[in-house]
Design an enzyme around this catalytic site. Sequence first.
Site, PDB file in Angstrom:
ATOM      1  N   SER A 101       0.831  -1.208   0.000  1.00  0.00           N
ATOM      2  CA  SER A 101       0.000   0.000   0.000  1.00  0.00           C
ATOM      3  C   SER A 101       0.868   1.262   0.000  1.00  0.00           C
ATOM      4  O   SER A 101       1.628   1.457  -0.943  1.00  0.00           O
ATOM      5  CB  SER A 101      -0.965  -0.080   1.192  1.00  0.00           C
ATOM      6  OG  SER A 101      -1.891   0.955   1.170  1.00  0.00           O
ATOM      7  N   ASP A 151     -10.359  -3.821  -5.128  1.00  0.00           N
ATOM      8  CA  ASP A 151      -9.638  -2.958  -4.184  1.00  0.00           C
ATOM      9  C   ASP A 151     -10.180  -1.527  -4.314  1.00  0.00           C
ATOM     10  O   ASP A 151     -10.042  -0.910  -5.371  1.00  0.00           O
ATOM     11  CB  ASP A 151      -8.129  -3.003  -4.516  1.00  0.00           C
ATOM     12  CG  ASP A 151      -7.283  -2.289  -3.475  1.00  0.00           C
ATOM     13  OD1 ASP A 151      -7.769  -1.319  -2.879  1.00  0.00           O
ATOM     14  OD2 ASP A 151      -6.123  -2.704  -3.278  1.00  0.00           O
ATOM     15  N   HIS A 182      -8.489  -4.399  -0.417  1.00  0.00           N
ATOM     16  CA  HIS A 182      -7.141  -3.847  -0.230  1.00  0.00           C
ATOM     17  C   HIS A 182      -6.296  -4.738   0.692  1.00  0.00           C
ATOM     18  O   HIS A 182      -5.157  -4.416   1.005  1.00  0.00           O
ATOM     19  CB  HIS A 182      -7.284  -2.436   0.367  1.00  0.00           C
ATOM     20  CG  HIS A 182      -6.034  -1.610   0.273  1.00  0.00           C
ATOM     21  ND1 HIS A 182      -5.400  -1.329  -0.916  1.00  0.00           N
ATOM     22  CD2 HIS A 182      -5.292  -0.996   1.242  1.00  0.00           C
ATOM     23  CE1 HIS A 182      -4.329  -0.583  -0.681  1.00  0.00           C
ATOM     24  NE2 HIS A 182      -4.236  -0.376   0.626  1.00  0.00           N
TER      25      HIS A 182
HETATM   26  C1  MLT Z   1      -1.423   6.038  -0.151  1.00  0.00           C
HETATM   27  O1  MLT Z   1      -1.765   7.065   0.392  1.00  0.00           O
HETATM   28  O2  MLT Z   1      -0.246   5.700  -0.326  1.00  0.00           O
HETATM   29  C2  MLT Z   1      -2.512   5.138  -0.634  1.00  0.00           C
HETATM   30  O3  MLT Z   1      -3.733   5.783  -0.562  1.00  0.00           O
HETATM   31  C3  MLT Z   1      -2.542   3.861   0.092  1.00  0.00           C
HETATM   32  C4  MLT Z   1      -2.805   4.086   1.550  1.00  0.00           C
HETATM   33  O4  MLT Z   1      -3.963   4.108   1.972  1.00  0.00           O
HETATM   34  O5  MLT Z   1      -1.855   4.237   2.271  1.00  0.00           O
END
Ligand code: MLT
Length: 200
Positions: A101, A151, A182
């Site tokens: 992520s 996701d 996710h």
């Molecule tokens: C991010 O901000 O890198 C993406 O939205 C993934 C997350 O939720 O961290």
Amino acid sequence: MKHLFRQGKSGKPVFLLLHGTGGTEEDLLPIAEMIDREASILSVRGQISEQGMPRFFKRLREGVFDEEDLVYRTKELFEFLGWAAKEYDFDRNNMIAVGYSNGANIAGSLLFHYEDVFKGAVLFHPMVPMRSLTLPNMTQLPIFIGAGTNDPICKPEETNELKVLLEEAGADVYMHWESYGHRLTESEVSEAKKWYTSKY
Ligand code: MLT
């Protein structure tokens, strides 16, 4: 940068572990263990705190990145990797990124900014880090992408867009799809292990 290092078996890759939003440098240790228990580990905690949740760069809102901060934090992490290689005496050219992520997104940003930054990457639920860059040459660079058909954060269209961008730069991208949103699942990690074993 807050981090941990564990020496693995001599000659094995160094996994750079990059957690998701709200995680710590401990989070991906079991994942690294599943992929290759003999690898060395450099695991870093994101420098940003979003209401107490560690992240690797700022965002304006969910899915919308603060690009200025992203570029700054990418450089900061890149320089840290050079420092860590000297401090812990490992081969800087033998590093594989493993990110989930937000951690996959900073790994993607490193790939987008610096040629030969990794000798491979495992990206679980990544997004396109930036759209304004000409990517460095990534000829034959092995990259595993784990993604979710449903996701809600890293949408399939965006995952496919990332795959195309990496392939246009020459990377050898392997995609694995699941349908658990996710979430980073055990079966996804097993697929990453199979991919890793076939490549290294
Ligand atoms: C991010 O901000 O890198 C993406 O939205 C993934 C997350 O939720 O961290």
